[in-house]
Structure formats: C-alpha cells, structure tokens
Design a protein around this motif. Structure first.
Motif, mmCIF file in Angstrom:
data_model
loop_
_atom_site.group_PDB
_atom_site.id
_atom_site.type_symbol
_atom_site.label_atom_id
_atom_site.label_comp_id
_atom_site.label_asym_id
_atom_site.label_seq_id
_atom_site.Cartn_x
_atom_site.Cartn_y
_atom_site.Cartn_z
ATOM 1 N N ARG A 6 0.603 -8.613 10.506
ATOM 2 C CA ARG A 6 0.346 -7.903 9.252
ATOM 3 C C ARG A 6 -0.292 -6.547 9.535
ATOM 4 O O ARG A 6 0.076 -5.529 8.955
ATOM 5 N N GLU A 46 6.716 -10.509 5.419
ATOM 6 C CA GLU A 46 5.951 -9.419 4.810
ATOM 7 C C GLU A 46 6.086 -8.148 5.637
ATOM 8 O O GLU A 46 6.246 -7.046 5.087
ATOM 9 N N SER A 64 9.427 -6.586 5.062
ATOM 10 C CA SER A 64 9.471 -5.902 3.764
ATOM 11 C C SER A 64 8.711 -4.582 3.811
ATOM 12 O O SER A 64 9.033 -3.641 3.078
#
Length: 693
Positions: free
Chosen positions: A403, A448, A451
């Motif tokens: 992340r 994530e 994206s």
C-alpha cells in the motif's frame, strides 16, 4: 451321431500329446542378462520363470518399472518416457537403458544370489523438414512492394533497378541492346532524365534517375520488363551494446531477452519519463558502490515497515534485526554472525546496477562490477524493507509495504507514512504456499495498489511443484516463473519454478542449484560459469560490497519489473493494464502453444516490447515440446533437418533472429510454425519446407 463316440478317445489322446509338446517352463534358480525391446510402444511387459526373491535396485529416470520387487516369476511392466532421454540434438534413433535386478534363490548349501542387467531398447519417432530462407519479392509482388517503398521519404532510393525477361533485348524493329541501353531509351522516350547507368547482369541494370516514381511507371509499362524496383538505400545494421563492466559478460540473462538492441536504442535517447520501481524485500545496502545514485534513499521515500520485536536478533524467529522498528532507513542490517547475503540488494542490482566505473570501495573489490537493465533510462528503485534478518515477514507487513509503495497512506505504530514517489511498478520477490482464503487480505492490498496505478510483479515460487504461491497468485498480481538456458535455441523452465494457472510470464532466473548447467559460455577464474544470475550483494562477514550468484523466481521477477519500467519510461505504455498487455503480446511463447502453467504466456522479450532496432539477422530453427522441453536438431547446408523424438506434440518454428538472443522466430521476427504429433499411428512426420514470412 453314432460315429462320434468311437472317436472321443483319439481326441483325448491328441490333447494329451499337445500338452506333452508344450510343458510348463521350469522356474530358474538364477536370473541372466536379457534384452527387452519396446519397439515404438509406450510400455511393454515381460515375464521370466524364477524360483526365488528379486527386486529392482536401479533403473534410468526415463524408465518406470512395476512392480519393484516380488517372489517367484519376474513379471515386469516397463514404461518409457522417451522425451526425458532424448538428447538435445535429437540424433538417437533408438534409446537404450539398463534395469538392475538383484535376486536370491534356494537356501542353505544351495543358496544363490546375484544381479542381472536387463537392457531395454525403445525406438524413437522421426520428424523431418527443410528450413528455407525468407522469400524475396519477385515479379508482380516486387512491383507491389516497390509501390509501397516509393512512398517513403526522399533519399531512400537512388534511382531504379530493372530486370528484363530475356537476355536478348530488342526495341521494336531495332538491333539488340543491353539492359542498361534499353532502359535508358525507354526512360528518355518518356522524357525522363537518366543521370547514369550500370549493368547488373545480362538482363538487369541500374538506372540513376531523379524521378523514381515516373521511371518505375514507364519501365513497368514495357512487356519485356520482368520487374522494376527502386534502388533502395540500405544502412549498416545496428550493433548490440555490450557492457564493459567486469562481470557483465557473465550476465547472460540480458542478451537472452534481447537487451543488446534495447541498450542501443537507449543511446539515441527517449527513455526520459521518470519511473519508480519499489523493491519490497530485505531492504538494500545503500553503500554498495554499484547502486550509488540509483535509489530513493532515507528521506526520499525509502521505508522500513518491520516492527520492533524485543529479544535477541540471533534467536528470535521474527526480528527486524536493526532493533529500531519502522523508520525511513531500510538498510539491510549487519547482525552478529550473519553469513547470508542481501537478497534485496541482489534483486535491486538486476534492475538498476550502475554502468561503468564505480570507484575504489575496498581492497580487491571490483571497480565496475555488473550492470542493471535500466542503463540510461530515467528509473530509480525505492527500497522498502519487509523481510527481516532471517528472511521472514508477515502478511500484515506485506500489506503495509504494498500500500505504501503505491502511494497509499499507512500507519505504523503511531506514525502515518505516505510515499512521495508512488511506484508505477512494485516487485515482490517473496511469497509462500498459503491458502487463497488466508491470502485474501494481501490480495486486496495488491488490488488497491493496481487501482492506484501500480503494476505488481511477484515471484511464482521455488517449490518444484504446482501449488500456487501467494502473493504471486493474487488476481491483481503478475506471477513470474523462471527459465534458464537449455543449450538449444529456446530456453527451458527452471526445475524449481512452480507451475500453476496463475503464472502469467517467465524470465531468466537460472538453473537448478548444483545442477551443473553451463550453457552461457562465460568463465570465471578459469572455470565455466554456471547458469546463475549474478548481481550486486553484500559480504556481511567482511562488511563490504560484493557480487553474488543466486537463482530462483526471486531473480526472474525483477527482470519483468525492469522491463515494465522501461516500457513506461520510453512511453510505449502509460499504466498497469497496457504495460501488462504489451509484456504478454511480445513474450516468446515457449512449451505448448499459447498460455500454459509452466511459462505463462512466455518469456519476456525486451527488444520486441520496446521496438528496439535489429542487431542480427540469422536464420535458424527451434523445436519445442508441449511439455516445455527444447531440442536442437542439426540443419545441413541445404536447410534439411531430421530429429528423433519421443511421442508427443511438438512445435517446429523456423525464423530469423533479429535481436541476437539466439531464439529464432519470436513475436517480432519473421517466422513460420508447424505443430505436429508423433505417435505409433504417426511415427514419421515431414513438415515440408519452412519459409519464414
């Protein structure tokens, strides 16, 4: 009816006589050598009368035997895997191997024991054909090709070349003329100026004119003309860039992926868009001279996500090793007694090791070392430390690292971090054999990141099996398997590389450790260099930089990450989706046609993906089995080849090699392909002429 009864005794007597002529064999008390011919059958059975105990103690890998032991008659079923015994050159029409059977019989003073060697022979199947050079345009085809070429920019043609149908050339009602004379007369009649002429043969001539299009039209209108084409201007073929760094000659993976032409392309400029590749790993040695200036460092986005764990770093199963918990310094630490190298430093060097002189860093240290794929491209590596000093991590820490790499905020302890240089490409040379359900949080984080604009590349695993490894098997990740040199014109899958449906691409990761493969041709200290991946590393015993050889999907994954970064830096692609599509579309398909579990869509090809200039133009053949094996039959001076192979499906590919990687007929090269199946029903197949187009 009454006459049958008197004949019955005679019938019984005949049966008894037949039985007497075929007595039941008496079991032997010893086993002797014998030959078991399978011919072209996949398997066969043999039985030998024996009184005693026996067991099969040795056999070649390509033969399976059942049962392996018994008492009494030796009855064996032998199955041959011919492909496993076929040599690279596929030049043995019959295979032969020996089975060793140890036996005992009798007891006491009459006891016997020994060993018998049974030779098993298996005939191969035959595949033949002829490799033919690519066709040159002639006749009407030449006229069509010429029409296209005349639309090229000025200066691409120096006049025209004309060929007449006959060596006896006569204008209507006139005397014989040479090809140059007749061509000049035709053009001058069309009021076109001819600057000079020269003969190219009895039927051909070169005519230097200023108006190429008009000259072609006038000449093609003459029924005596076989063809007329522009006298095209050709340029010297580009030469591949060969790095001069001390150990660059041992880095065989780059030439295999066509980097000679890519690096030549870089020297013309164009790889200017800034790209960050996050290496989520053990951290890195910022003080390695071959990585100086190639990394985002502490204060520039580099991060150590590992938590502090109290206890002795030597004995704790999970400890960061640097004793200070999460911070902005992901240096791979030196701890007492550490003997392993720096995995993250090795992975980073594959992507971004410097070219040229690095300066003197220690006594005996190389001043130039190795090179990375990025060369002159505007690419930097962002180190993120997630593996501890023992090479372990947790799923939660990987989630935080992925992340953060993608530019998403993460909170570690009481501090929230956000990456100032979000990575367009994230490399994960880590993973494990965990369930899909357990891996869901990690897969969510990778989704994530995708994206957010990051392409996540992950090592498929070194488990020698078919179990999916995570995070590579996550749907938003790109699982990368490993290939190595085969000695032939196509690489083969590394034995350790996991094969499963989620594998999408392959890249060079080296041969099985201690397997003895030495096909790369390099030498080190006077000895042949094994087919391993050489890159930057750190010697923790001496606390100084060094270079080390490692193998694994951990080394294959950064090869793909580096190429993805180059696509973005050159502007060939702009995001995760089109970058992955480009990698897939230009990969060299290996094994079975199309995607397969062993190779994915194939081995990445940097030259094809980046539209690099051609640096070679040799013609050759590659022969691949659906099982992922490669063979290299000899091709004679006339292009003919004959291969002796096991049963199965094969792809026969002829083509040019324009990127100097020794693999013929890849996605960007002229090629022709035939797929054939060899079996007892079709023991001989001739594919005919293979003419690349």
């Amino acid at each position: 009816m009454p006459n049958l009864l008197p004949r019955l005794p005679g019938l019984l007597l005949l049966t008894a006589l037949l039985a007497a002529c075929n007595p039941t064999p008496t079991p032997s008390d010893a086993l002797d050598a014998r030959t078991v011919p399978l011919a072209q059958a996949a398997s066969g059975s043999t039985s030998v009368p024996f009184a005693g105990q026996w067991r099969v103690t040795d056999r070649p890998d390509w033969l399976s035997v059942t049962p392996l032991s018994g008492q009494g008659n030796v009855t064996l079923t032998i199955t041959a895997d011919r492909a496993a015994a076929t040599p690279l050159k596929a030049n043995q029409s019959e295979l032969s191997g020996q089975i060793k059977i140890e036996w005992t019989s009798g007891t006491g003073s009459v006891a016997k024991s020994g060993a018998a060697l049974w030779t098993v022979t298996a005939q191969q199947f035959e595949l033949g054909g002829r490799l033919v050079a690519p066709a040159q345009a002639q006749g009407q085809d030449a006229q069509s090709a010429a029409s296209l070429r005349t639309q090229a920019p000025a200066g691409t043609a120096r006049g025209v070349i004309v060929k007449y149908r006959s060596a006896s050339l006569k204008p209507q009602g006139g005397a014989s003329l040479s090809a140059a004379q007749l061509g000049q007369r035709t053009l001058e009649a069309a009021r076109l100026k001819v600057l000079a002429t020269s003969a190219l043969g009895t039927q051909s001539a070169q005519l230097n004119v200023t108006n190429v299009d008009a000259a072609l039209a006038a000449l093609r209108a003459d029924p005596q003309v076989e063809y007329a084409v522009p006298n095209a201007v050709l340029s010297a073929q580009a030469q591949p860039v060969v790095p001069s760094d001390q150990f660059a000659g041992l880095q065989w993976a780059y030439p295999l992926m066509g980097y000679g032409g890519v690096w030549r392309d870089m020297e013309a400029g164009g790889y200017t868009k800034p790209v960050t590749v996050a290496v989520v790993d053990t951290g890195v040695r910022f003080d390695h001279p071959d990585l100086k200036g190639q990394l985002w460092g502490p204060g520039e986005g580099a991060l150590d996500v590992l938590p502090f764990t109290a206890g002795d770093a030597q004995t704790s199963p999970y400890d960061s090793g640097d004793g200070d918990g999460p911070d902005t310094d992901p240096t791979d630490p030196s701890i007492q007694g550490r003997t392993t190298g720096s995995h993250g430093t090795h992975v980073t060097g594959i992507i971004a090791a410097r070219w040229g002189d690095n300066g003197v860093s220690c006594d005996g240290c190389s001043q130039t070392g190795v090179v990375g794929a990025s060369y002159k491209a505007n690419i930097k590596v962002l180190p993120i430390r997630v593996l501890d000093a023992q090479g372990n991590t947790s799923e939660a820490d990987v989630i935080s690292a992925v992340r953060y790499a993608a530019g998403l905020p993460v909170t570690l302890g009481t501090t929230t971090y956000r990456n100032p240089h979000p990575a367009q490409v994230i490399n994960l040379s880590l993973g494990g054999d965990i369930s899909a359900d357990t891996a869901r949080p990690m897969c969510d984080a990778i989704a994530e990141a995708r994206s957010a604009g990051s392409l996540v590349i992950a090592a498929a695993g070194n488990g020698y099996g078919t179990s999916p490894y995570y995070p590579a098997a996550c749907s938003a990740a790109v699982a990368v398997g490993s290939v190595t040199l085969s000695g032939g014109s196509a690489p083969q899958r590394s034995k350790f590389s996991n094969a499963y449906p989620e594998v999408q691409l392959s890249a060079p990761g080296g041969a099985e450790p201690y397997g003895g493969n030495r096909f790369n041709g390099g030498t080190l200290n006077g000895q042949p260099f094994p087919d391993v991946i050489l890159s930057t590393d750190w010697d923790y015993m001496k606390n100084q930089p060094n270079y080390a050889a490692q193998v694994g999907t951990s080394q294959a994954s950064p090869q793909v990450a580096a190429l993805a970064a180059l696509l973005l830096s050159k502007g060939v692609t702009t995001g995760p989706a089109d970058t992955l599509a480009r990698l897939v579309a230009t990969a060299t398909d290996l094994g079975a046609q199309g995607r397969d579990d062993q190779f994915g869509y194939g081995m990445v090809n940097a030259a094809a993906a980046l539209n690099a200039p051609a640096v070679s133009s040799t013609l050759g053949l590659r022969l691949q089995s659906a099982r992922g094996l490669t063979f290299q039959p000899a091709v004679d001076a006339l292009g003919r080849f004959q291969a002796y192979l096991g049963d199965g499906t094969y792809r026969v590919i002829g083509g040019l090699d324009t990127d100097s990687n020794g693999i013929y007929g890849e996605a960007h090269e002229k090629r022709v392909e035939r797929e054939v199946t060899l079996a007892r029903a079709t023991p001989r197949v001739d594919v005919g002429d293979l003419q690349p187009r």
